[in-house]
Design an enzyme around this catalytic site. Structure first.
Site, PDB file in Angstrom:
ATOM      1  NE  ARG A 113      -1.687 -50.125 -38.703  1.00  8.28           N
ATOM      2  CZ  ARG A 113      -1.282 -50.724 -37.713  1.00  8.28           C
ATOM      3  NH1 ARG A 113      -0.306 -50.091 -36.857  1.00  8.28           N
ATOM      4  NH2 ARG A 113      -1.778 -51.934 -37.270  1.00  8.28           N
ATOM      5  CG  HIS A 168       4.909 -50.447 -37.437  1.00 12.66           C
ATOM      6  ND1 HIS A 168       4.317 -50.277 -38.344  1.00 12.66           N
ATOM      7  CD2 HIS A 168       4.478 -50.723 -36.373  1.00 12.66           C
ATOM      8  CE1 HIS A 168       2.872 -50.603 -37.789  1.00 12.66           C
ATOM      9  NE2 HIS A 168       3.181 -50.919 -36.543  1.00 12.66           N
TER      10      HIS A 168
HETATM   11  P1  NAP Z   1      -8.893 -48.787 -29.537  1.00 12.35           P
HETATM   12  O1  NAP Z   1      -8.940 -49.509 -28.276  1.00 12.35           O
HETATM   13  O2  NAP Z   1      -9.890 -49.434 -30.856  1.00 12.35           O
HETATM   14  O3  NAP Z   1      -8.947 -47.360 -29.449  1.00 12.35           O
HETATM   15  C1  NAP Z   1      -9.303 -46.421 -30.647  1.00 12.35           C
HETATM   16  C2  NAP Z   1      -9.372 -45.274 -30.041  1.00 12.35           C
HETATM   17  O4  NAP Z   1      -9.303 -44.240 -31.230  1.00 12.35           O
HETATM   18  C3  NAP Z   1     -10.758 -45.137 -29.656  1.00 12.35           C
HETATM   19  O5  NAP Z   1     -10.815 -44.134 -28.400  1.00 12.35           O
HETATM   20  C4  NAP Z   1     -11.605 -44.645 -30.480  1.00 12.35           C
HETATM   21  O6  NAP Z   1     -12.887 -43.684 -30.209  1.00 12.35           O
HETATM   22  C5  NAP Z   1     -10.674 -43.489 -31.294  1.00 12.35           C
HETATM   23  N1  NAP Z   1     -11.334 -43.247 -32.410  1.00 12.35           N
HETATM   24  C6  NAP Z   1     -11.500 -44.009 -33.710  1.00 12.35           C
HETATM   25  N2  NAP Z   1     -11.824 -43.371 -34.672  1.00 12.35           N
HETATM   26  C7  NAP Z   1     -12.040 -42.107 -34.252  1.00 12.35           C
HETATM   27  C8  NAP Z   1     -12.384 -40.870 -34.959  1.00 12.35           C
HETATM   28  N3  NAP Z   1     -12.934 -41.065 -36.327  1.00 12.35           N
HETATM   29  N4  NAP Z   1     -12.384 -39.785 -34.276  1.00 12.35           N
HETATM   30  C9  NAP Z   1     -11.854 -39.815 -32.975  1.00 12.35           C
HETATM   31  N5  NAP Z   1     -11.501 -40.991 -32.337  1.00 12.35           N
HETATM   32  C10 NAP Z   1     -11.439 -41.939 -32.957  1.00 12.35           C
HETATM   33  O7  NAP Z   1      -7.537 -48.948 -30.350  1.00 12.35           O
HETATM   34  P2  NAP Z   1      -6.173 -49.480 -29.471  1.00 12.35           P
HETATM   35  O8  NAP Z   1      -5.810 -50.735 -28.956  1.00 12.35           O
HETATM   36  O9  NAP Z   1      -5.846 -48.276 -28.463  1.00 12.35           O
HETATM   37  O10 NAP Z   1      -5.139 -49.224 -30.749  1.00 12.35           O
HETATM   38  C11 NAP Z   1      -5.035 -47.959 -31.477  1.00 12.35           C
HETATM   39  C12 NAP Z   1      -4.058 -48.075 -32.736  1.00 12.35           C
HETATM   40  O11 NAP Z   1      -2.851 -48.205 -32.370  1.00 12.35           O
HETATM   41  C13 NAP Z   1      -4.394 -49.559 -33.828  1.00 12.35           C
HETATM   42  O12 NAP Z   1      -5.358 -49.394 -34.404  1.00 12.35           O
HETATM   43  C14 NAP Z   1      -2.939 -49.570 -34.311  1.00 12.35           C
HETATM   44  O13 NAP Z   1      -3.160 -48.816 -35.715  1.00 12.35           O
HETATM   45  C15 NAP Z   1      -2.060 -48.608 -33.364  1.00 12.35           C
HETATM   46  N6  NAP Z   1      -1.018 -49.756 -32.959  1.00 12.35           N
HETATM   47  C16 NAP Z   1       0.177 -49.371 -33.320  1.00 12.35           C
HETATM   48  C17 NAP Z   1       1.345 -50.352 -32.856  1.00 12.35           C
HETATM   49  C18 NAP Z   1       2.787 -49.757 -33.208  1.00 12.35           C
HETATM   50  O14 NAP Z   1       3.516 -50.700 -32.878  1.00 12.35           O
HETATM   51  N7  NAP Z   1       3.041 -48.650 -33.688  1.00 12.35           N
HETATM   52  C19 NAP Z   1       1.047 -51.247 -32.054  1.00 12.35           C
HETATM   53  C20 NAP Z   1      -0.226 -51.486 -31.913  1.00 12.35           C
HETATM   54  C21 NAP Z   1      -1.214 -50.541 -32.102  1.00 12.35           C
HETATM   55  P3  NAP Z   1     -14.175 -44.340 -29.138  1.00 12.35           P
HETATM   56  O15 NAP Z   1     -13.425 -44.689 -27.807  1.00 12.35           O
HETATM   57  O16 NAP Z   1     -15.114 -43.421 -29.244  1.00 12.35           O
HETATM   58  O17 NAP Z   1     -14.511 -45.964 -29.821  1.00 12.35           O
HETATM   59  C1  GLV Z   2       1.044 -53.067 -34.646  1.00 14.06           C
HETATM   60  O1  GLV Z   2       1.064 -52.072 -35.535  1.00 14.06           O
HETATM   61  C2  GLV Z   2      -0.480 -53.332 -34.303  1.00 14.06           C
HETATM   62  O2  GLV Z   2      -1.534 -52.777 -34.872  1.00 14.06           O
HETATM   63  O3  GLV Z   2      -0.517 -53.997 -33.154  1.00 14.06           O
END
Ligand code: NAP
Ligand code: GLV
Length: 314
Positions: free
Chosen positions: A229, A277
């Site tokens: 983000r 994005h």
């Molecule tokens: P997820 O499965 O919830 O994984 C989040 C990871 O971040 C986990 O490993 C978590 O640790 C870690 N984390 C959270 N808070 C932290 C902190 N304070 N310090 C260190 N590590 C921390 O999420 P995801 O599905 O992989 O998605 C991640 C992010 O990608 C989304 O939240 C979104 O913002 C972004 N995203 C962007 C797009 C785009 O098009 N640009 C699309 C989709 C998603 P733990 O494993 O210990 O819980």
């Molecule tokens: C896109 O940014 C998502 O969070 O899926």
């Protein structure tokens, strides 16, 4: 049961409504842009709905976010306290892995330099390390981070991860929490950021963090790749770090302000790759069937892996 479909004005709601109507079985599908009976709504499928929109739904049982990140939704202080689910789906995951792999390889294979050479018709072969000599660090080793890690490891990179818990992920060196950050950065040449935006992670990508990245690697300098983000990054610090060599390059898909204003100084920087994005778009073709399955599983009382923890904010 009735599903309210509500999304940001810049999204085209029609293909989502059409697909929910086609796959939703007996469920009534309500379009939030038209008048509807608030008392009929039992579930909501949303992406950045207008703040307050979900507050007046007395029979709402669950909210399904149409993306992986829930920061925008949780910023609405009127959001009802019903279970909130986010997207975990192979379609979204593979899109993110494509984007991240593309950016890692783009910098690793020195494409910014080759494109600059092409612009001046210069034939200069640069020293190219092997992938096995380069250390990738994934900040946020969740659903998306782990999939990227697998593919990058298969290509040959040395891949490690950092997460809040530092929990073991088979096949990868893991670092955890505040204490693990410095050693993680010190072994990282290419930093991939896939963190959620929370109270704890806001502004984490700053000058101090960039200065902690490895400076003893085989690349000319550290590279930042952020698809998490925009609120994670301090954009003035990225520019300063690129200008003074603290960072050798960066790829960014998410910004403090979106759309990124045309006069933002990030746009013209020669060491920056910017995308609007789009790293992992949500599409109705990719996601609606899974959401319909999730609603059915929720109604059967099953535990779903994509339940958002409101205490941690992701
Ligand atoms: P997820 O499965 O919830 O994984 C989040 C990871 O971040 C986990 O490993 C978590 O640790 C870690 N984390 C959270 N808070 C932290 C902190 N304070 N310090 C260190 N590590 C921390 O999420 P995801 O599905 O992989 O998605 C991640 C992010 O990608 C989304 O939240 C979104 O913002 C972004 N995203 C962007 C797009 C785009 O098009 N640009 C699309 C989709 C998603 P733990 O494993 O210990 O819980
Ligand atoms: C896109 O940014 C998502 O969070 O899926």
């Amino acid at each position: 049961m009735a599903l309210l479909v509500a999304m940001a004005r810049h999204w085209d709601a029609e293909p989502w409504l059409e697909r929910f109507r086609r796959l939703g079985g007996d469920m009534e599908i309500l379009d939030a842009r038209k008048p509807y009976d608030a008392a009929a709504v039992t579930h909501a499928a949303v992406w950045k709905p207008d703040p307050g929109m979900l507050a007046g739904l007395p029979n709402l049982r669950a909210i399904f976010n149409l993306g992986a990140g829930v920061d925008a939704l949780l910023a609405d202080k009127t959001l009802p306290g019903v279970p909130l689910y986010r997207i975990i789906d192979p379609d979204l995951t593979s899109r993110m892995t494509e984007w991240v792999t593309l950016q890692v390889l783009f910098h690793f294979r020195q494409m910014p330099d080759y494109l600059a050479q092409q612009a001046r018709a210069a034939w200069e072969q640069l020293d190219q390390p092997g992938a096995h000599e380069v250390r990738v660090g994934i900040l946020g080793m969740g659903v998306l981070g782990r999939d990227c890690a697998e593919v990058l490891k298969r290509i040959g990179f040395q891949v490690a991860g950092w997460s809040r818990s530092g929990a073991a992920v088979e096949g990868f060196e893991m670092f955890g929490g505040a204490d693990g950050l410095a050693p993680f950065l010190a072994r990282t040449d290419i930093l991939v950021v896939l963190l959620p935006l929370t109270e704890t992670t806001r502004g984490i990508l700053d000058r101090k963090l960039f200065a902690g990245l490895a400076r003893d690697g085989r690349l000319p300098g550290p590279v930042l790749i952020n698809a998490g983000r925009g609120g994670l990054q301090v954009e003035a610090d990225i520019l300063a770090a690129l200008d003074d060599g603290t960072l050798a390059g960066a790829s960014i898909d998410v910004f403090e302000t979106e759309p990124l204003p045309a006069d933002n100084p990030l746009w013209p920087h020669p060491r920056l790759v910017l995308t609007p994005h789009v790293a992992a778009d949500s599409t109705p073709e990719g996601l609606v069937a899974g959401i319909v399955r999730d609603i059915a599983a929720f109604e059967r009382g099953e535990t779903l892996p994509n339940l958002v923890d409101r205490a941690t904010g992701y």
